[in-house]
Design an enzyme around this catalytic site. Structure first.
Site, PDB file in Angstrom:
ATOM      1  N   THR A   1       0.823  -1.209   0.000  1.00 53.36           N
ATOM      2  CA  THR A   1       0.000   0.000   0.000  1.00 53.36           C
ATOM      3  C   THR A   1       0.859   1.261   0.000  1.00 53.36           C
ATOM      4  O   THR A   1       0.458   2.292  -0.556  1.00 53.36           O
ATOM      5  CB  THR A   1      -0.948   0.004   1.207  1.00 53.36           C
ATOM      6  OG1 THR A   1      -0.200  -0.276   2.399  1.00 53.36           O
ATOM      7  CG2 THR A   1      -2.025  -1.067   1.058  1.00 53.36           C
TER       8      THR A   1
ATOM      9  N   TYR B   1     -13.117  -1.089   3.634  1.00 51.08           N
ATOM     10  CA  TYR B   1     -14.406  -0.447   3.363  1.00 51.08           C
ATOM     11  C   TYR B   1     -15.604  -1.353   3.643  1.00 51.08           C
ATOM     12  O   TYR B   1     -16.552  -0.942   4.295  1.00 51.08           O
ATOM     13  CB  TYR B   1     -14.495   0.097   1.921  1.00 51.08           C
ATOM     14  CG  TYR B   1     -15.730   0.966   1.714  1.00 51.08           C
ATOM     15  CD1 TYR B   1     -15.718   2.291   2.120  1.00 51.08           C
ATOM     16  CD2 TYR B   1     -16.898   0.450   1.166  1.00 51.08           C
ATOM     17  CE1 TYR B   1     -16.849   3.084   1.974  1.00 51.08           C
ATOM     18  CE2 TYR B   1     -18.035   1.228   1.020  1.00 51.08           C
ATOM     19  CZ  TYR B   1     -18.009   2.545   1.421  1.00 51.08           C
ATOM     20  OH  TYR B   1     -19.127   3.322   1.290  1.00 51.08           O
TER      21      TYR B   1
ATOM     22  N   TYR C   1      -2.197  -9.178   6.482  1.00 53.09           N
ATOM     23  CA  TYR C   1      -1.860  -7.792   6.832  1.00 53.09           C
ATOM     24  C   TYR C   1      -3.076  -7.144   7.486  1.00 53.09           C
ATOM     25  O   TYR C   1      -4.089  -6.900   6.834  1.00 53.09           O
ATOM     26  CB  TYR C   1      -1.431  -7.033   5.577  1.00 53.09           C
ATOM     27  CG  TYR C   1      -1.047  -5.581   5.798  1.00 53.09           C
ATOM     28  CD1 TYR C   1      -0.742  -5.072   7.062  1.00 53.09           C
ATOM     29  CD2 TYR C   1      -0.963  -4.709   4.712  1.00 53.09           C
ATOM     30  CE1 TYR C   1      -0.384  -3.752   7.243  1.00 53.09           C
ATOM     31  CE2 TYR C   1      -0.608  -3.382   4.883  1.00 53.09           C
ATOM     32  CZ  TYR C   1      -0.317  -2.905   6.146  1.00 53.09           C
ATOM     33  OH  TYR C   1       0.026  -1.590   6.320  1.00 53.09           O
TER      34      TYR C   1
ATOM     35  N   ARG D   1      -6.523   1.775   8.305  1.00 52.89           N
ATOM     36  CA  ARG D   1      -6.732   1.935   6.868  1.00 52.89           C
ATOM     37  C   ARG D   1      -7.965   1.181   6.365  1.00 52.89           C
ATOM     38  O   ARG D   1      -8.603   1.601   5.412  1.00 52.89           O
ATOM     39  CB  ARG D   1      -5.504   1.432   6.089  1.00 52.89           C
ATOM     40  CG  ARG D   1      -4.207   2.181   6.370  1.00 52.89           C
ATOM     41  CD  ARG D   1      -4.290   3.633   5.902  1.00 52.89           C
ATOM     42  NE  ARG D   1      -3.014   4.312   6.013  1.00 52.89           N
ATOM     43  CZ  ARG D   1      -2.156   4.446   5.019  1.00 52.89           C
ATOM     44  NH1 ARG D   1      -2.402   3.939   3.838  1.00 52.89           N
ATOM     45  NH2 ARG D   1      -1.024   5.102   5.217  1.00 52.89           N
TER      46      ARG D   1
ATOM     47  N   LYS E   1       1.581  -9.425   9.251  1.00 54.53           N
ATOM     48  CA  LYS E   1       2.054  -8.058   9.433  1.00 54.53           C
ATOM     49  C   LYS E   1       0.970  -7.366  10.245  1.00 54.53           C
ATOM     50  O   LYS E   1      -0.107  -7.053   9.743  1.00 54.53           O
ATOM     51  CB  LYS E   1       2.265  -7.362   8.097  1.00 54.53           C
ATOM     52  CG  LYS E   1       2.701  -5.898   8.239  1.00 54.53           C
ATOM     53  CD  LYS E   1       2.780  -5.192   6.885  1.00 54.53           C
ATOM     54  CE  LYS E   1       3.145  -3.725   7.054  1.00 54.53           C
ATOM     55  NZ  LYS E   1       3.149  -2.978   5.770  1.00 54.53           N
TER      56      LYS E   1
ATOM     57  N   ILE F   1       7.859  -5.033   8.738  1.00 52.81           N
ATOM     58  CA  ILE F   1       7.767  -4.551   7.356  1.00 52.81           C
ATOM     59  C   ILE F   1       7.563  -3.055   7.484  1.00 52.81           C
ATOM     60  O   ILE F   1       6.524  -2.589   7.935  1.00 52.81           O
ATOM     61  CB  ILE F   1       6.639  -5.235   6.568  1.00 52.81           C
ATOM     62  CG1 ILE F   1       6.975  -6.716   6.379  1.00 52.81           C
ATOM     63  CG2 ILE F   1       6.446  -4.556   5.209  1.00 52.81           C
ATOM     64  CD1 ILE F   1       5.906  -7.507   5.652  1.00 52.81           C
TER      65      ILE F   1
END
Length: 290
Positions: free
Chosen positions: A46, A109, A134, A139, A163, A205
């Site tokens: 991202t 979303y 992840y 986000r 992650k 990461i």
């Protein structure tokens, strides 16, 4: 999969003034990270503004990084989204021969419940590919809870690593405490890297790592060696910069640092814009402090 241990960096995508991909700067960035000790590279995460890249541009970026890297470091490829069947299809149809694993962000979303998140990653696991979960609630709008992560880890061995970027560090510790053998956790939050690694994590990461690769890899290696005071000395030197680079969103902050280091030019694709003048000046001042 202990090969993915230490500091991986989620590479940015440099752009030219006309917003085409700046492959010369991308070469410089990859070389800078390899030369300064980074352990592996994450392509089209991202942080790479991947959502703004066309399919052809993504292919060009992947091919370029594979070529420049020349098999020197392990590679991870970002493939994620909120359409489970489409993400599964992309993983199945992508040539992953150059990559150790796929990093797949949890669906954004849609805000699925825990069962929906479980079923999403179950579907990705059915590809048989090595998948890194992840979790980044800030986000995506939904948290993959520790118990769901542990459920996935116990049932699907190819979901071998997470992650984790939950805002509550206790969630990291719960996963580390309950995880099955063979499952790993890396920090997805630069500021949590050191305490999470000391607690048994396999590193990070990172975003800031690509701008300060030598410092960040040294810090994590010191943590692995149990040299806590030395590791925290580096953490404390970098923590203000870590906060600054995320102050107006990612990757505008780390791009500002890389601009000042002479590695890239200061361009982002809409809807992202470069760091404001005020933030840019703070970043420059903190670079002097570091």
């Amino acid at each position: 999969m202990s090969i993915l241990k230490g500091v991986g960096v989620a590479l940015i995508t440099p752009f030219n003034e006309d917003l085409s991909v700046d492959f010369d700067s991308l070469t410089k960035l990859v070389e800078y990270n390899i030369e300064n000790g980074i352990n592996y590279l994450v392509v089209l995460g991202t942080t790479a503004e991947a959502a703004t890249l066309s399919t052809e541009e993504k292919k060009q970026v992947v091919d370029h990084i594979i070529k420049v890297n020349g098999k020197r470091l392990p590679l991870v490829l970002g493939i994620g989204g909120n359409n489970t069947l489409e993400v599964k299809k992309q993983i199945e149809e992508t040539d992953l021969s150059a990559f150790e694993a796929v990093l797949s962000v949890s669906p954004y979303y849609n805000k699925p419940n825990q069962e929906g998140l479980y079923q999403h990653y179950k579907a990705l696991a059915s590809t048989g590919k090595n998948i890194i979960i992840y979790n980044v609630p800030s986000r995506t709008g939904q948290n993959l809870e520790a118990d769901t992560t542990i459920r996935l880890a116990k049932e699907f061995p190819n979901l071998f690593l997470i992650k984790e970027a939950a805002p509550n560090i206790l969630q990291y510790f719960d996963i580390l405490r309950k995880k099955p053998e063979g499952f790993s956790l890396v920090s997805g939050d630069d500021e949590y890297t050191l305490p999470v690694t000391l607690a048994g994590g396999d590193g990070v990461i990172s975003v800031i790592g690509q701008a300060y690769p030598k410092e960040f890899t040294t810090m994590v290696q010191l943590a692995f060696e149990g040299k806590v005071q030395e590791a925290y000395a580096i953490h404390n030197k970098l923590v203000e910069m870590i906060r600054l680079i995320f102050a107006e969103g990612n990757p505008c902050g780390v791009k500002a640092v890389l601009v000042e280091k002479g590695i890239i030019k200061n361009y982002l694709r809409l809807p992202l814009v470069p760091a404001s003048e005020g933030l840019y000046e703070k970043i420059k001042a903190e670079m002097v402090n570091i």
